[in-house]
Write a protein that holds these residues in place. Structure first.
Motif, mmCIF file in Angstrom:
data_model
loop_
_atom_site.group_PDB
_atom_site.id
_atom_site.type_symbol
_atom_site.label_atom_id
_atom_site.label_comp_id
_atom_site.label_asym_id
_atom_site.label_seq_id
_atom_site.Cartn_x
_atom_site.Cartn_y
_atom_site.Cartn_z
ATOM 1 N N GLY A 262 -15.811 -5.930 6.658
ATOM 2 C CA GLY A 262 -15.738 -7.245 6.034
ATOM 3 C C GLY A 262 -16.323 -7.215 4.636
ATOM 4 N N GLY A 263 -16.877 -8.354 4.212
ATOM 5 C CA GLY A 263 -17.462 -8.443 2.883
ATOM 6 C C GLY A 263 -17.495 -9.869 2.386
ATOM 7 N N LYS A 264 -17.435 -10.021 1.070
ATOM 8 C CA LYS A 264 -17.506 -11.355 0.459
ATOM 9 C C LYS A 264 -17.133 -11.245 -1.010
ATOM 10 C CE LYS A 264 -22.395 -10.794 -0.692
ATOM 11 N NZ LYS A 264 -23.766 -11.374 -0.597
ATOM 12 N N ASP A 265 -17.009 -12.408 -1.686
ATOM 13 C CA ASP A 265 -16.840 -12.355 -3.135
ATOM 14 C C ASP A 265 -18.217 -12.371 -3.788
ATOM 15 O OD1 ASP A 265 -17.722 -14.859 -4.420
ATOM 16 O OD2 ASP A 265 -16.122 -15.847 -3.325
ATOM 17 N N THR A 266 -18.289 -12.000 -5.052
ATOM 18 C CA THR A 266 -19.580 -11.942 -5.741
ATOM 19 C C THR A 266 -19.720 -13.027 -6.808
ATOM 20 O OG1 THR A 266 -18.645 -10.292 -7.277
ATOM 21 C CG2 THR A 266 -19.845 -9.461 -5.358
ATOM 22 N N ILE B 3 0.866 -1.171 0.000
ATOM 23 C CA ILE B 3 0.000 0.000 0.000
ATOM 24 C C ILE B 3 0.907 1.226 0.000
ATOM 25 C CG2 ILE B 3 -1.890 -1.194 1.153
ATOM 26 C CD1 ILE B 3 -1.126 0.114 3.739
ATOM 27 N N PRO B 4 0.396 2.383 -0.371
ATOM 28 C CA PRO B 4 1.246 3.569 -0.455
ATOM 29 C C PRO B 4 2.074 3.798 0.801
ATOM 30 C CG PRO B 4 -0.881 4.047 -1.400
ATOM 31 C CD PRO B 4 -0.982 2.665 -0.815
ATOM 32 N N ASN B 5 3.355 4.018 0.621
ATOM 33 C CA ASN B 5 4.322 4.394 1.663
ATOM 34 C C ASN B 5 4.852 3.247 2.512
ATOM 35 O OD1 ASN B 5 4.058 7.116 0.883
ATOM 36 N ND2 ASN B 5 2.230 7.321 2.179
ATOM 37 N N HIS B 6 4.221 2.084 2.503
ATOM 38 C CA HIS B 6 4.782 0.976 3.270
ATOM 39 C C HIS B 6 4.174 -0.358 2.846
ATOM 40 C CE1 HIS B 6 1.306 2.500 5.548
ATOM 41 N NE2 HIS B 6 1.119 1.274 5.962
ATOM 42 N N THR B 7 4.785 -1.420 3.363
ATOM 43 C CA THR B 7 4.341 -2.781 3.062
ATOM 44 C C THR B 7 3.746 -3.410 4.311
ATOM 45 O OG1 THR B 7 6.067 -3.054 1.395
ATOM 46 C CG2 THR B 7 5.076 -5.065 2.284
ATOM 47 N N VAL B 8 2.585 -4.020 4.159
ATOM 48 C CA VAL B 8 1.910 -4.709 5.262
ATOM 49 C C VAL B 8 2.102 -6.211 5.060
ATOM 50 C CG1 VAL B 8 -0.306 -5.110 6.402
ATOM 51 C CG2 VAL B 8 0.228 -2.850 5.464
ATOM 52 N N PRO B 9 2.581 -6.927 6.074
ATOM 53 C CA PRO B 9 2.934 -8.342 5.889
ATOM 54 C C PRO B 9 1.760 -9.280 5.654
ATOM 55 C CG PRO B 9 3.139 -7.716 8.195
ATOM 56 C CD PRO B 9 2.908 -6.445 7.431
ATOM 57 N N LYS B 10 0.590 -8.959 6.215
ATOM 58 C CA LYS B 10 -0.546 -9.884 6.115
ATOM 59 C C LYS B 10 -1.851 -9.117 5.959
ATOM 60 C CE LYS B 10 1.541 -13.519 8.984
ATOM 61 N NZ LYS B 10 1.358 -14.408 10.154
ATOM 62 N N CYS B 11 -2.909 -9.871 5.637
ATOM 63 C CA CYS B 11 -4.246 -9.278 5.543
ATOM 64 C C CYS B 11 -5.288 -10.323 5.918
ATOM 65 C CB CYS B 11 -4.506 -8.753 4.130
ATOM 66 S SG CYS B 11 -4.528 -10.048 2.854
ATOM 67 N N PHE B 12 -6.507 -9.858 6.147
ATOM 68 C CA PHE B 12 -7.651 -10.738 6.416
ATOM 69 C C PHE B 12 -8.393 -10.975 5.104
ATOM 70 C CE2 PHE B 12 -6.961 -8.271 10.331
ATOM 71 C CZ PHE B 12 -6.830 -9.282 11.272
ATOM 72 N N VAL B 13 -8.835 -12.220 4.871
ATOM 73 C CA VAL B 13 -9.472 -12.580 3.611
ATOM 74 C C VAL B 13 -10.862 -13.158 3.867
ATOM 75 C CG1 VAL B 13 -9.224 -13.862 1.458
ATOM 76 C CG2 VAL B 13 -7.182 -13.146 2.712
ATOM 77 N N THR B 14 -11.854 -12.732 3.058
ATOM 78 C CA THR B 14 -13.237 -13.212 3.203
ATOM 79 C C THR B 14 -13.540 -14.318 2.197
ATOM 80 O OG1 THR B 14 -14.080 -11.532 1.675
ATOM 81 C CG2 THR B 14 -13.939 -10.933 4.015
ATOM 82 N N SER B 15 -14.738 -14.869 2.317
ATOM 83 C CA SER B 15 -15.142 -16.001 1.470
ATOM 84 C C SER B 15 -16.362 -15.631 0.630
ATOM 85 C CB SER B 15 -15.418 -17.215 2.359
ATOM 86 O OG SER B 15 -15.632 -18.372 1.577
ATOM 87 N N ILE C 204 -13.243 -10.082 -0.613
ATOM 88 C CA ILE C 204 -12.507 -8.857 -0.323
ATOM 89 C C ILE C 204 -11.447 -9.102 0.752
ATOM 90 C CG2 ILE C 204 -13.990 -7.983 1.535
ATOM 91 C CD1 ILE C 204 -12.667 -5.851 -1.363
ATOM 92 N N ARG C 205 -10.315 -8.420 0.636
ATOM 93 C CA ARG C 205 -9.238 -8.492 1.625
ATOM 94 C C ARG C 205 -9.155 -7.158 2.352
ATOM 95 N NH1 ARG C 205 -4.493 -9.737 -2.336
ATOM 96 N NH2 ARG C 205 -5.818 -8.455 -3.665
ATOM 97 N N VAL C 206 -8.909 -7.196 3.647
ATOM 98 C CA VAL C 206 -8.816 -5.968 4.444
ATOM 99 C C VAL C 206 -7.582 -6.027 5.342
ATOM 100 C CG1 VAL C 206 -11.286 -5.458 4.442
ATOM 101 C CG2 VAL C 206 -10.355 -6.954 6.201
ATOM 102 N N ASP D 116 -9.294 2.458 6.708
ATOM 103 C CA ASP D 116 -9.336 1.017 6.445
ATOM 104 C C ASP D 116 -8.890 0.782 5.001
ATOM 105 O OD1 ASP D 116 -9.787 -1.618 7.187
ATOM 106 O OD2 ASP D 116 -11.880 -1.619 6.510
ATOM 107 N N TRP D 117 -8.109 -0.275 4.796
ATOM 108 C CA TRP D 117 -7.622 -0.614 3.459
ATOM 109 C C TRP D 117 -8.267 -1.916 2.985
ATOM 110 C CZ3 TRP D 117 -4.383 2.247 0.334
ATOM 111 C CH2 TRP D 117 -3.793 3.365 0.928
ATOM 112 N N CYS D 118 -8.687 -1.927 1.733
ATOM 113 C CA CYS D 118 -9.320 -3.124 1.176
ATOM 114 C C CYS D 118 -8.902 -3.302 -0.279
ATOM 115 C CB CYS D 118 -10.843 -3.037 1.279
ATOM 116 S SG CYS D 118 -11.573 -1.707 0.284
ATOM 117 N N ALA D 119 -9.005 -4.535 -0.749
ATOM 118 C CA ALA D 119 -8.660 -4.837 -2.146
ATOM 119 C C ALA D 119 -9.334 -6.136 -2.572
ATOM 120 C CB ALA D 119 -7.148 -4.945 -2.331
ATOM 121 N N PRO D 120 -9.748 -6.233 -3.823
ATOM 122 C CA PRO D 120 -10.299 -7.480 -4.363
ATOM 123 C C PRO D 120 -9.188 -8.332 -4.977
ATOM 124 C CG PRO D 120 -10.515 -5.761 -5.994
ATOM 125 C CD PRO D 120 -9.822 -5.130 -4.802
ATOM 126 N N ARG D 121 -9.507 -9.576 -5.305
ATOM 127 C CA ARG D 121 -8.624 -10.358 -6.184
ATOM 128 C C ARG D 121 -8.848 -9.863 -7.608
ATOM 129 N NH1 ARG D 121 -6.665 -15.756 -5.228
ATOM 130 N NH2 ARG D 121 -7.237 -16.115 -7.409
#
Length: 304
Positions: free
Chosen positions: A254-258, A143-155, A267-269, A188-193
């Protein structure tokens, strides 16, 4: 040699100045003697303003009564704030306790525990665990300015988790919150596959002592299409002028895939944050953005 009659208590010279020696920095009672020339209190105050705040409180304040009065004065901490450019969010509500305001401003921090999934789901309460459930993604997140080692992933069915922040336990007492009503900043940061569409949700509530909502931030769900560029987006919001009574903050996302794919393609957060900001912060009320663009989100704080 000084006679007994000529000995003076530190800080009690007739000229209104104070006397000190190298031993005066040792904790002691009000009485102390010195043989150095008088030092005007204005000079001492200037010296104190240029020392680290913790040294002033833990060491200098114990030297003598005059120094204690200087350190405890409203003028000293208001002066520190002025020198460092620390101003209340609302000029019409200046802090009643400038020292508390100064330290809480300097100690601004993320109140969420384990926001980057570095300790699995520690600190989080799972509200909904649909599909193949929440999981932790071990690949680094850029993500901008730094790297985050892990994230939470939904189903493929809705996955939600939350944290309840007790403001008193975090050092923000009722008097401070009610009188100053500091800004509360959410991120909060989020991203899809890239190959799977997804949905993102967030809800942040300011709660009273009975955990009833005073103000709520709950924008419409954000949908990402399939075959996207997989960029990380930031959702931000600042609560302002929410009124007295806030004692807790409830953060839910949170969220989910469509596509309803088995597994965890939703979605990943990560890198979520809730910060109390006693002084002004420059940030748009609500945005959702990424490295290569923005995702429009309509959002407002709803008061009870």
């Amino acid at each position: 040699m000084l006679s007994k009659k000529s000995k003076t208590k530190m800080g009690h010279s007739q000229s209104g100045h104070i006397r000190f020696t190298s031993r005066d920095f040792e904790p002691r009672s009000d009485s102390c003697t010195g043989q150095q020339p008088d030092v005007p209190l204005a000079v001492v105050e200037e010296i104190l303003l240029n020392l680290p705040e913790h040294q002033v409180v833990q060491v200098c304040r114990l030297v003598c009564r005059e120094w204690k009065e200087l350190v405890d004065s409203t003028a000293h901490w208001r002066g520190r704030c002025r020198r460092e450019g620390i101003k209340p969010c609302n000029a019409s509500r200046p802090p009643e306790d400038w020292r508390q305001f100064y330290f809480l401003t300097r100690k601004r921090r993320n109140l969420l525990k384990n926001p980057r999934a570095e300790d699995e789901f520690s600190g989080w309460e799972i509200v909904q665990n649909g599909g193949d459930c929440w999981a932790v993604g071990d690949h680094p997140v850029e993500i901008p300015n730094h790297t985050v080692p892990k994230c939470f992933v939904t189903s493929y069915m809705l996955c939600l988790k939350r944290q309840l922040i007790d403001l008193k336990k975090e050092g923000y007492n009722a008097a401070f919150m009610d009188q100053l009503q500091p800004h509360i900043q959410i991120s909060d940061w989020c991203a899809p596959r890239w190959d799977c569409g997804s949905e993102y949700q967030i809800c942040v509530e300011l709660l009273d002592q009975k955990k009833k909502p005073i103000s709520t931030f709950e924008p419409e769900s954000v949908f990402f299409p399939q075959w996207n560029d997989q960029q990380w987006c930031e959702m931000t919001h600042i609560f302002k002028d929410y009124g007295p009574g806030v004692r807790f903050i409830c953060f839910t996302h949170g969220g989910k895939d469509t596509q309803f794919w088995a597994g965890r393609y939703g979605i990943r957060v990560t890198n979520s944050s809730v910060e109390i900001c006693p002084c002004n912060v420059e940030l748009e009320s609500t945005t959702s953005e990424s490295k290569k663009g923005k995702v429009g989100v309509k959002s407002e704080s709803k008061k009870r």
